[in-house]
Motif scaffolding. Structure first.
Motif, short mmCIF file in Angstrom:
data_model
loop_
_atom_site.label_atom_id
_atom_site.label_comp_id
_atom_site.label_asym_id
_atom_site.label_seq_id
_atom_site.Cartn_x
_atom_site.Cartn_y
_atom_site.Cartn_z
N GLY A 335 -4.99 -10.30 27.14
CA GLY A 335 -5.29 -8.89 26.91
C GLY A 335 -5.37 -8.54 25.43
N CYS A 337 -6.36 -10.51 23.00
CA CYS A 337 -7.02 -11.67 22.40
C CYS A 337 -8.51 -11.41 22.14
CB CYS A 337 -6.84 -12.80 23.41
SG CYS A 337 -7.90 -14.18 23.13
N THR A 339 -10.51 -14.01 20.74
CA THR A 339 -11.10 -15.33 20.44
C THR A 339 -12.54 -15.42 20.93
OG1 THR A 339 -8.95 -16.37 20.59
CG2 THR A 339 -10.84 -17.82 20.84
N SER A 396 0.51 -8.70 28.53
CA SER A 396 0.22 -7.27 28.65
C SER A 396 0.92 -6.62 29.84
CB SER A 396 -1.28 -7.02 28.81
OG SER A 396 -2.04 -8.02 28.25
N MET A 432 -0.88 -12.56 19.08
CA MET A 432 -0.16 -13.34 18.08
C MET A 432 -1.09 -13.81 16.96
SD MET A 432 2.97 -13.25 18.59
CE MET A 432 3.70 -14.60 17.68
P1 XMP Z 1 -2.06 -11.27 28.77
O1 XMP Z 1 -3.46 -11.08 29.31
O2 XMP Z 1 -1.05 -11.45 29.85
O3 XMP Z 1 -2.13 -12.64 27.97
O4 XMP Z 1 -1.69 -10.23 27.77
C1 XMP Z 1 -1.05 -13.16 27.25
C2 XMP Z 1 -1.51 -14.37 26.49
O5 XMP Z 1 -2.53 -14.03 25.54
C3 XMP Z 1 -2.56 -15.05 24.55
N1 XMP Z 1 -2.58 -14.44 23.23
C4 XMP Z 1 -3.59 -14.54 22.35
N2 XMP Z 1 -4.75 -15.20 22.41
N3 XMP Z 1 -5.33 -14.41 20.26
C5 XMP Z 1 -5.59 -15.17 21.34
O6 XMP Z 1 -6.64 -15.84 21.37
C6 XMP Z 1 -4.16 -13.70 20.13
O7 XMP Z 1 -3.94 -13.01 19.14
C7 XMP Z 1 -3.26 -13.79 21.22
N4 XMP Z 1 -2.02 -13.27 21.45
C8 XMP Z 1 -1.65 -13.68 22.66
C9 XMP Z 1 -1.32 -15.90 24.72
O8 XMP Z 1 -1.72 -17.10 25.31
C10 XMP Z 1 -0.47 -15.04 25.63
O9 XMP Z 1 0.46 -15.77 26.37
#
Ligand code: XMP
Length: 522
Positions: A335, A337, A339, A396, A432
């Motif tokens: 959520g 992210c 990338t 999220s 992150m």
């Molecule tokens: P949800 O959809 O549950 O996903 O919020 C949580 C996961 O998102 C990933 N995550 C990131 N992926 N850039 C990314 O590409 C980010 O800044 C980022 N922050 C979190 C991570 O795998 C997490 O568990």
């Protein structure tokens, strides 16, 4: 289904078995797809109740780590610190403490792990002790510093001499502070003590019979082995699904990176009792990861290790071959992210899960897989678990709950009905790899020179309305998962997974755009 002998990329041949053809058909079907592209067709229900206390949801998070509930809270610095990890473990899931601390700042992360490990015990193997020669004032100090209300009094050979409780210190003022603890403690002769090991059930019986709340354990020479408290035993009963280690303490995981201080960090986390280490980097199918896993294994042997993230068959095989105990799957579904938006790389999460699961089965590997990211409605949890994950990591979904770290901020919001502006409390959820998170920890995986502008953030910062506890969120998801099992005609999560992989056609409904709107847009 038995694992097919050929690669997941192979086309069916005339000699392919029925299972292989089914597997390849499933891979074809999910290519380019994610959660909202499917529904499951309801089956004849066989359970009498959808009660989560009755339906078995046991799963593995890594090879030697079993959970009663297939949920993990994400290692994000706006999601999991000790309060969230405690909720997760008490409810049967697992929290992974994030690595969002500055390089070299290892103690802060270790402290989070220690808090979780000290929340509950079966037997406390290292209760706070005080020397029999100490004063009552020193006892009072230790109680206030440690926050515990009972100190075990021992001599210089660690032999049990008595118990000193808060009650014993009541009205201790002035000169009495200099008096020895022996003046107020309950001495050994008046204590009920157990010699040798004892189970929690046996300890409970002793406590009921002898009407005591604390049971010290000693060896045959009277040396202190541990302490059992009635409060801990009650907690164990009240939380029957909790994720506990062999000593009855809550389990907790912690994330590390793949460069910099990661090995020292791991060493301290392991010393503090962490149950599993997660090497978490954005692109886990990489030379950096290969080196990190090798160095981790060289230094910490077979300590339980999860690594990620990957989203392809090749990436999964790569981690499995390096001997990790669990694999985190998900490139870009999260959520917070960006990338995929920023790089156009990633794999839709259902495709990734099926591809990675098939790769593991082809390799004859039983390493568990964690589906990480993209679960935005409770039903997606069942999808992730059926399409190949052993358990699911959520960020999220828990955002804004009271156990998440971070400040509460108030924002002005216009109410559409009354056109009034009100102040509403929010919490921040941030990826992150968002600029904010990177700036805070200045921990850069792919760059030597820390130039934030050239880093290329791959995460968002979002304000989420402040909610209540994460516990009801967790409970609702588990209830809905039990309902999915009932609709799926199974008695347990593992049975549903088995029948789904045996007969995916019986379950899968691929949605048209209109059907997707009818199903998921409200
Ligand atoms: P949800 O959809 O549950 O996903 O919020 C949580 C996961 O998102 C990933 N995550 C990131 N992926 N850039 C990314 O590409 C980010 O800044 C980022 N922050 C979190 C991570 O795998 C997490 O568990």
């Amino acid at each position: 289904m038995t694992p097919p002998p050929h690669s997941s990329d192979a086309r069916p041949t005339a000699t392919a078995t029925r299972d292989e053809r089914r597997r390849l058909a499933l891979l074809d079907l999910v290519r380019g797809c994610t959660f909202d592209d499917f529904l499951f067709s309801p089956q004849f229900s066989v359970v009498e109740t959808r009660d989560p206390n009755v339906i078995d949801l046991t799963c593995r998070v890594s090879e030697h780590l079993v959970l009663n509930r297939p949920i993990l809270s994400a290692n994000m610095d706006t999601v999991t610190r000790a309060p969230m990890a405690i909720v997760q473990a008490e409810e049967g899931g697992l929290g992974i403490i994030d690595r969002g601390f500055r390089p070299g700042d290892i103690d802060s992360q270790v402290r989070e792990v220690e808090i979780v490990k000290r929340t509950q015990h079966g037997i406390i193997p290292d209760p706070y002790t005080i020397a029999v020669t100490a004063t009552l004032g020193e006892g009072a100090d230790l109680m206030s510093r440690s926050g515990v209300g009972t100190l075990v009094v021992v001599d210089e050979s660690r032999k049990l001499r008595g118990l000193l409780t808060e009650r014993d210190l009541r009205f201790v003022t002035g000169d009495l502070g200099d008096a020895p603890v022996t003046r107020r403690m309950t001495p050994l002769e008046q204590l009920v003590v157990h010699t040798g090991p004892i189970s929690a059930d046996e300890a409970e019986l002793v406590m009921i019979e002898r009407k005591i709340k604390k049971l010290p354990l000693v060896d045959e020479h009277g040396v202190l082995l541990g302490l059992i408290t009635a409060k801990d035993i009650l907690k164990q009963k009240r939380l029957p699904f909790a994720t506990r280690d062999r000593q009855g303490r809550l389990r907790v995981g912690a994330a590390i990176g793949a460069k910099g201080d990661y090995l020292d960090r791991a060493a301290e986390l392991i010393k503090a009792g962490v149950d599993v280490i997660v090497i978490d980097i954005a692109h886990g199918h990489s030379a950096v990861m290969a080196q990190a896993v090798d160095e981790f294994r060289a230094r910490f042997g077979d300590f339980e290790l999860i690594a990620g993230n990957v989203a392809t068959a090749d990436g999964t095989r790569f981690l499995a071959e390096r001997g990790v105990n669990g694999i985190k799957v998900g490139i870009g579904p999260g959520g917070g992210c960006t990338t995929r938006i920023n790089t156009s790389f990633g794999v839709p999460q259902l495709q990734a899960l099926v591809e990675c699961r098939v790769a593991l089965e082809e390799a004859g590997s039983s390493i568990p897989m964690i589906a990480d990211g993209g679960v935005r409605r409770d039903g997606s949890l069942a999808e992730a678990l059926l399409f190949g994950a052993d358990c699911v990591m959520l960020g999220s979904a828990f955002a804004g709950t009271q156990e998440t770290p971070g400040e509460i901020i108030h924002k002005s919001v216009l109410l559409p009905e009354s056109q009034k502006v009100v102040k509403v409390p929010f919490k921040v959820l941030r990826g992150m790899a968002s600029l904010g998170a990177i700036k805070d920890r200045l921990d850069v995986e792919d760059a030597d020179i820390i130039d934030l502008q050239t880093l290329g953030a791959e995460g968002l910062e979002i304000s989420v309305p402040l909610g209540g506890s994460a516990r009801p969120v967790f409970h609702e998801m588990i209830k809905h998962l039990c309902s999915s099992i009932s609709y799926g005609g199974a008695r347990s999560l593992s049975e549903l997974r088995q029948v789904f992989w045996d007969q995916p056609d019986r379950y899968l409904v691929k949605l048209s755009a209109a059907a997707r709107r009818e199903s998921y847009e409200r």
